[in-house]
Design an enzyme around this catalytic site. Structure first.
Site, mmCIF file in Angstrom:
data_model
loop_
_atom_site.group_PDB
_atom_site.id
_atom_site.type_symbol
_atom_site.label_atom_id
_atom_site.label_comp_id
_atom_site.label_asym_id
_atom_site.label_seq_id
_atom_site.Cartn_x
_atom_site.Cartn_y
_atom_site.Cartn_z
ATOM 1 N N GLU A 270 0.816 -1.414 0.071
ATOM 2 C CA GLU A 270 0.089 0.043 0.024
ATOM 3 C C GLU A 270 0.770 1.176 -0.238
ATOM 4 O OE1 GLU A 270 -2.488 -0.079 3.416
ATOM 5 O OE2 GLU A 270 -3.434 -1.873 2.812
ATOM 6 N N LYS B 222 2.528 4.472 1.343
ATOM 7 C CA LYS B 222 2.719 4.843 2.787
ATOM 8 C C LYS B 222 2.645 6.400 2.744
ATOM 9 C CE LYS B 222 5.812 4.741 6.680
ATOM 10 N NZ LYS B 222 5.464 6.031 7.388
ATOM 11 N N ARG C 139 -1.704 9.467 11.940
ATOM 12 C CA ARG C 139 -2.597 8.508 12.275
ATOM 13 C C ARG C 139 -3.796 8.964 12.661
ATOM 14 N NH1 ARG C 139 -0.012 3.022 12.564
ATOM 15 N NH2 ARG C 139 -1.994 1.701 12.767
ATOM 16 N N ARG D 262 -2.356 8.755 17.158
ATOM 17 C CA ARG D 262 -1.785 7.538 17.499
ATOM 18 C C ARG D 262 -1.403 7.500 19.037
ATOM 19 N NH1 ARG D 262 3.913 6.374 14.618
ATOM 20 N NH2 ARG D 262 4.956 5.439 16.419
ATOM 21 N N GLU E 261 -4.668 7.058 7.651
ATOM 22 C CA GLU E 261 -3.880 8.121 7.751
ATOM 23 C C GLU E 261 -4.645 9.298 7.086
ATOM 24 O OE1 GLU E 261 -0.659 7.762 9.336
ATOM 25 O OE2 GLU E 261 0.580 9.090 8.047
ATOM 26 N N PHE F 120 -6.965 2.504 6.021
ATOM 27 C CA PHE F 120 -6.176 1.382 5.712
ATOM 28 C C PHE F 120 -6.392 -0.050 6.497
ATOM 29 C CE2 PHE F 120 -3.098 3.920 8.060
ATOM 30 C CZ PHE F 120 -2.918 3.053 9.035
ATOM 31 N N ARG G 179 4.590 -3.660 17.739
ATOM 32 C CA ARG G 179 5.273 -3.595 16.571
ATOM 33 C C ARG G 179 5.855 -4.688 16.136
ATOM 34 N NH1 ARG G 179 7.624 1.074 14.406
ATOM 35 N NH2 ARG G 179 7.526 2.421 16.173
ATOM 36 N N LYS H 115 7.325 -1.042 6.846
ATOM 37 C CA LYS H 115 7.609 0.336 6.005
ATOM 38 C C LYS H 115 8.791 -0.029 5.021
ATOM 39 C CE LYS H 115 9.156 2.533 9.958
ATOM 40 N NZ LYS H 115 9.174 3.670 11.073
HETATM 41 P P1 ATP Z 1 7.587 6.973 10.394
HETATM 42 O O1 ATP Z 1 8.403 7.995 10.918
HETATM 43 O O2 ATP Z 1 8.332 6.093 9.138
HETATM 44 O O3 ATP Z 1 6.143 7.321 9.864
HETATM 45 P P2 ATP Z 1 6.698 5.939 12.652
HETATM 46 O O4 ATP Z 1 7.693 5.362 13.972
HETATM 47 O O5 ATP Z 1 5.990 7.212 12.825
HETATM 48 O O6 ATP Z 1 7.426 5.732 11.405
HETATM 49 P P3 ATP Z 1 5.684 3.394 11.997
HETATM 50 O O7 ATP Z 1 4.376 2.689 12.665
HETATM 51 O O8 ATP Z 1 6.980 2.750 12.181
HETATM 52 O O9 ATP Z 1 5.176 5.011 12.524
HETATM 53 O O10 ATP Z 1 5.204 3.614 10.503
HETATM 54 C C1 ATP Z 1 4.099 3.359 9.904
HETATM 55 C C2 ATP Z 1 3.187 4.648 9.896
HETATM 56 O O11 ATP Z 1 2.948 5.020 8.740
HETATM 57 C C3 ATP Z 1 1.890 4.332 10.677
HETATM 58 O O12 ATP Z 1 1.881 4.512 11.948
HETATM 59 C C4 ATP Z 1 0.785 5.050 9.847
HETATM 60 O O13 ATP Z 1 0.710 6.443 10.669
HETATM 61 C C5 ATP Z 1 1.488 5.544 8.600
HETATM 62 N N1 ATP Z 1 1.158 4.990 7.273
HETATM 63 C C6 ATP Z 1 0.768 5.612 6.116
HETATM 64 N N2 ATP Z 1 0.232 4.913 5.369
HETATM 65 C C7 ATP Z 1 -0.163 3.814 5.855
HETATM 66 C C8 ATP Z 1 -0.681 2.682 5.503
HETATM 67 N N3 ATP Z 1 -1.176 2.436 4.193
HETATM 68 N N4 ATP Z 1 -0.941 1.442 6.229
HETATM 69 C C9 ATP Z 1 -0.521 1.484 7.592
HETATM 70 N N5 ATP Z 1 0.177 2.786 7.908
HETATM 71 C C10 ATP Z 1 0.265 3.844 7.287
#
Ligand code: ATP
Length: 618
Positions: free
Chosen positions: A302, A304, A309, A324, A354, A395, A471, A477
């Protein structure tokens, strides 16, 4: 239950910094509380009367409290203010003045936990004309019945200053100790002589005295079953409590389930629209191949999206939106509320999404930083919604029409969102996705995702459940760049010359098992004018109230502000306690809205990145 018993507990919790001792005192107390009282007790040991995700606030200012203390203790407000100036602690002032009064009056009705809890909750229900007087009455009523120590804690609770050190870990463990003593006694016992919590043995490891018969029995059982299996059993219980907490975000609900229904109760905790659930987080993959190894083939790929969130809940006409960090931001996003009502079928659900900002003129996505101000906005909300619109990219779905979907495979959840969300561009859409099993196809989709202004891909396991708060490898990602780090500001320096009015360089730290270790100092990336982006001025204002110590230009700050930092390279370095330093660090954005100090990058992440970078250079 009498409030004085709770005040005694606060005293005990306050008197030690040792985690096991705190857990012990709290668990003993929980055991005494009836099922009806547990909810209130658990909230009140955290110094609150609503769970953290509930946006209701007591809304009592220092000046109101001064009046209430004055009226309850029969002391002029000037005296209350004078005492306050001496100690700086209104809790202590209330204690002192209430004690003076008590010496000259007959004892009033004894305070109960329920009475304090109910009165404090009532404070939030009052608004409009005459509400300040009514609030003062409710507080004065409590303080008139309170004894000195009780008055101190009532005041601290009202001011949100009750800090007795009972974080989530201690609450979770105390619930285990209170309601699953058999499993816990094999791992810890309470020495009958020195009352320290110790591992079971013939003699106490702390004071050397022989243990009581029961403690020895526990030691024998533990030895017979093998220490490892005893630990394992204990950890399973902690895991179940944590899981129930991740679903409800309220230890009160969890403790009641544990007390009344045991393990089964914890396993059957239901999710409910209106109560936020900890979101599932993602692992990071360096290559598509690595992602597929964890997610399996085929996997769902998907876009990103670079937004924030948004957990979207609906129950009939009521909609809740949580970030979040599970902050309720419903009021800030009336456009999203409307959009959900209009474009999503069903009147009871929880969806994960998101929200991404876009430019209303060009309709192109904009980086998170451009719309981050909407999250905290308290005024001009409608106008800001027009200027900084967001598109909701759904999502996942966690429950629908009262049925939980978190244990269902992701594929089925995705089918459901495709059925219930009527995708409408720049309003609400189902996240753009393909199902693929070959690297080249996914690489092509990645390029398309980047060209469409997103950060890259999320690669997801099709048969995985939704694991709240974890996690795990159910989604990965894939961004293909040297990852920026989210680090906490632990100290700063006042600038020189034209920057003298600002804190202009910041000492950053990563997390190593709860300890913050410095990894570098950054002074670039910020703007001199607010209009141009995140500015020195803004960061200075964020840090100023957190200053804990000052030596010349150097200040130590309470770690609360989290900055995302880019850099050229990670180097080994003896200068900083983490053992690493960042070459050419540059501040990208303020992430304190979404991340607390517990969520920053860890020393392990830094080590991993250091190794990746070495591999990339080789
Ligand atoms: P980053 O700084 O890379 O965004 P993070 O530490 O904030 O990482 P992670 O959980 O590691 O958060 O990365 C996933 C985040 O990406 C999710 O928390 C969500 O907010 C966002 N996101 C964007 N698109 C999607 C998607 N299609 N499915 C799930 N999460 C998504």
């Amino acid at each position: 239950m009498k409030y004085s018993e709770l005040a005694e507990l606060y005293e005990r919790l306050d008197s030690t910094t040792k985690r096991l001792e705190k857990t012990y005192h709290l668990s003993e107390f929980l055991r005494k509380a009836s099922a009806d009282e547990i909810g209130a007790v658990i909230l009140m040991v955290q110094g609150r009367v609503f769970p953290s995700f509930d946006e209701r606030e007591l809304g009592v200012a220092n000046q109101h409290l001064i009046k209430a203390i004055s009226s309850a203790s029969g002391t002029p407000t000037a005296t209350v203010e004078k005492e306050w100036a001496k100690t700086g602690d209104l809790g202590k002032v209330a204690e002192l003045l209430v004690k003076w009064k008590k010496q000259s009056t007959l004892a009033a009705a004894e305070l109960t936990v329920k009475k304090v809890f109910d009165n404090l909750r009532k404070l939030t229900e009052l608004s409009g004309q005459g509400s300040v007087d009514r609030k003062l009455q409710l507080i004065a009523e409590l303080l008139s019945s309170a004894k000195g120590q009780e008055a101190r804690y009532v005041v601290r609770t009202i001011l949100g200053q009750l800090r007795v050190g009972t974080g989530a870990g201690i609450l979770r463990d105390a619930i285990a100790w209170a309601y699953f003593p058999k499993a816990v006694e094999k791992v810890f016992v309470n020495c009958s002589s020195c009352h320290k919590i110790i591992p079971p043995a013939d003699n106490c490891v702390e004071c050397g005295k022989e243990l009581s018969k029961e403690a020895k029995k526990a030691a024998v059982t533990s030895a017979a079953e093998g220490e490892e299996s005893a630990r394992e059993e204990y950890n399973i219980i902690l895991g179940k409590i944590q899981q129930a907490y991740d679903l409800t975000n309220d230890f009160g609900v969890v403790a009641k389930k544990a007390k009344t229904e045991g393990i089964k109760g914890l396993e059957n905790v239901e999710i409910k629209a209106g109560t936020p659930i900890k979101v599932m987080l993602a692992l990071k993959a360096e290559t598509v191949e690595e992602a597929l190894e964890t997610a399996g083939r085929p996997a769902q790929c998907e876009y990103k999206y670079d937004g924030f969130r948004l957990e979207c809940h609906r129950d009939k006409d009521k909609i809740w939106l949580y970030t979040r960090r599970l902050e309720n931001v419903t009021n800030q996003f009336p456009d999203v509320v409307e959009c959900l009502k209009k474009h999503v079928k069903g009147d009871n659900y929880i969806m994960d999404a998101e929200a991404v900002g876009f430019d209303p003129k060009t309709q192109k996505y904009v980086p998170f930083q451009n719309i981050s101000q909407r999250i905290k906005r308290k005024y001009d909300i409608e106008k800001t919604a027009e200027e900084l619109p967001v598109e909701v990219n759904v999502f996942d779905v966690l429950s629908y029409e009262g049925k939980s979907f978190i244990k269902e495979p992701f594929k089925k959840r995705r089918e459901l969102i495709e059925r219930i969300v009527s995708s409408t561009k720049r309003k609400i859409v189902v996240s753009k996705a393909i199902t693929a099993d070959k690297e080249p196809e996914i690489e092509r989709f990645f390029k398309q995702a980047k060209a469409d202004g997103t950060e890259g891909l999320m690669i997801k396991k099709l048969d995985a459940p939704y694991q709240p708060g974890a996690r795990v490898g159910y989604m990965l990602k894939f961004k293909k760049v040297m990852e920026n780090l989210d680090l906490a500001v632990v100290a700063a320096e006042w600038g020189e010359g034209k920057r003298a009015k600002w804190l202009s360089s910041y000492y950053l730290a990563c997390n190593s098992e709860g300890k913050l270790l410095e990894i570098g100092k950054v002074s670039t990336g910020l703007k001199e004018k607010r209009e141009e982006g995140l500015s020195f001025d803004e960061v200075t204002e964020l840090l100023r109230p957190l200053i804990a110590e000052q030596q010349g230009r150097y200040v130590k700050v309470k770690p609360k502000i989290v900055l995302e930092v880019a850099y050229e390279e990670i180097q080994k370095s003896p200068t900083y306690e983490s053992g690493y330093a960042l070459r050419f660090p540059r501040i990208i954005r303020n992430r304190s809205e979404e991340k607390g100090v517990d969520d920053i990058n860890t020393l392990e992440d830094v080590e991993r990145l250091y190794k990746t970078q070495k591999k990339m250079k080789a």
